[in-house]
Design a protein around this motif. Structure first.
Motif, short mmCIF file in Angstrom:
data_model
loop_
_atom_site.label_atom_id
_atom_site.label_comp_id
_atom_site.label_asym_id
_atom_site.label_seq_id
_atom_site.Cartn_x
_atom_site.Cartn_y
_atom_site.Cartn_z
N LEU A 43 0.85 -1.18 0.00
CA LEU A 43 0.00 0.00 0.00
C LEU A 43 0.89 1.24 0.00
N ARG A 44 0.60 2.16 -0.90
CA ARG A 44 1.38 3.38 -0.99
C ARG A 44 0.47 4.59 -0.85
N LEU A 45 0.91 5.54 -0.04
CA LEU A 45 0.11 6.72 0.25
C LEU A 45 0.14 7.69 -0.92
N ILE A 46 -1.05 8.14 -1.34
CA ILE A 46 -1.16 9.10 -2.44
C ILE A 46 -1.25 10.52 -1.87
N HIS A 47 -2.27 10.76 -1.09
CA HIS A 47 -2.49 12.04 -0.42
C HIS A 47 -3.18 11.77 0.91
N TYR A 48 -3.08 12.72 1.80
CA TYR A 48 -3.85 12.61 3.02
C TYR A 48 -4.37 13.98 3.43
N SER A 49 -5.31 13.98 4.34
CA SER A 49 -5.91 15.22 4.82
C SER A 49 -5.91 15.23 6.34
N TYR A 50 -5.58 16.40 6.89
CA TYR A 50 -5.58 16.54 8.35
C TYR A 50 -6.65 17.50 8.82
N GLY A 51 -7.58 17.81 7.94
CA GLY A 51 -8.70 18.65 8.30
C GLY A 51 -9.35 19.18 7.04
#
Lengths: 119, 113
Positions: A43-51
């Motif tokens: 699994l590879r992270l594409i984008h994330y959100s912290y709010g």
């Protein structure tokens, strides 16, 4: 299972077309993520959100954009899909980010996945 | 690039046999997480280890974090058909953070009844 819904669950599209995948959560978790899963890569992270409206790039962000206008929704957009973006996409949520040396942080809850095929 | 390696890629065992998967990193990890993904399903969090040499057990599953915090293992005693799936480790580097968690390539376990 955590209340995470991904849509669509399956999509076939052609090269060059835009695609948007939606992730909806009912847990009110602050953090949301988009991962892609490919054989031999895990699994590879594409984008994330912290709010709301706060996002950041992951390991494989090229060719992808995201938006989070509400706490519960996190959208992943492929502006112009390519065959290399054929993959299974997982949305995940967490109450906190993982912190070094602290158990109970950064536990990820995953959605059911969206299988995207780009022809 | 890939910072966490996992071996073996595949493992077939007879029901009742033991199973172990190993996770290795070239750099020191802060924490290690383990997930299980059933065939056609999504990853499900199993456990997180944060201390050097830490050992945790969940029924027939034993998780270990190496003394140097560069490797980890998951051992299943007396496998059952319900253990079928792919097991992933995820290593956290540095002080932490969402983009410092790197997943291994997974070990796919098949249990032969």
């Amino acid at each position: 299972d955590a209340g995470i819904t991904q849509s669509p669950r399956h999509k076939v599209t052609e090269t060059g077309t835009p695609v948007t995948l939606r992730c909806h959560q009912t847990e009110n978790h602050r953090y949301m993520y988009w991962y892609r899963q490919d054989p031999g890569h895990g699994l590879r992270l594409i984008h994330y959100s912290y709010g709301v409206k706060d996002t950041d790039k992951g390991e494989v962000s090229d060719g992808y954009s995201v938006s989070r206008s509400k706490t519960e929704d996190f959208l992943l957009t492929l502006e112009s899909a390519t065959s290399s973006q054929t993959s299974v996409y997982f949305c995940a949520i967490s109450e906190s980010i993982p912190v070094s040396g602290r158990s109970g942080t950064g536990e990820l809850f995953f959605g059911e996945g969206s299988r995207l095929t780009v022809l | 690039g890939q910072q966490v390696m996992q071996i073996p890629q595949y493992q077939h065992v007879q029901e009742g046999e033991d199973f172990t998967t190993y996770c290795n990193s070239s750099t020191t990890l802060s924490n290690i997480q383990w997930y299980k993904q059933r065939p056609g399903g999504h990853p499900v969090f199993l456990i997180q280890l944060v201390k050097s040499g830490e050992v945790k057990k969940q029924k027939r599953l034993t998780f270990q974090f190496g003394e140097a915090k560069k490797n980890s293992s998951l051992h299943i005693t007396a496998t059952q058909t319900t253990d079928v799936g792919t097991y992933f480790c995820a290593g956290l580097t540095g002080a932490g953070g969402a983009n410092n968690l790197f997943f291994g390539t997974g070990t796919r376990l098949t249990v032969i009844p």
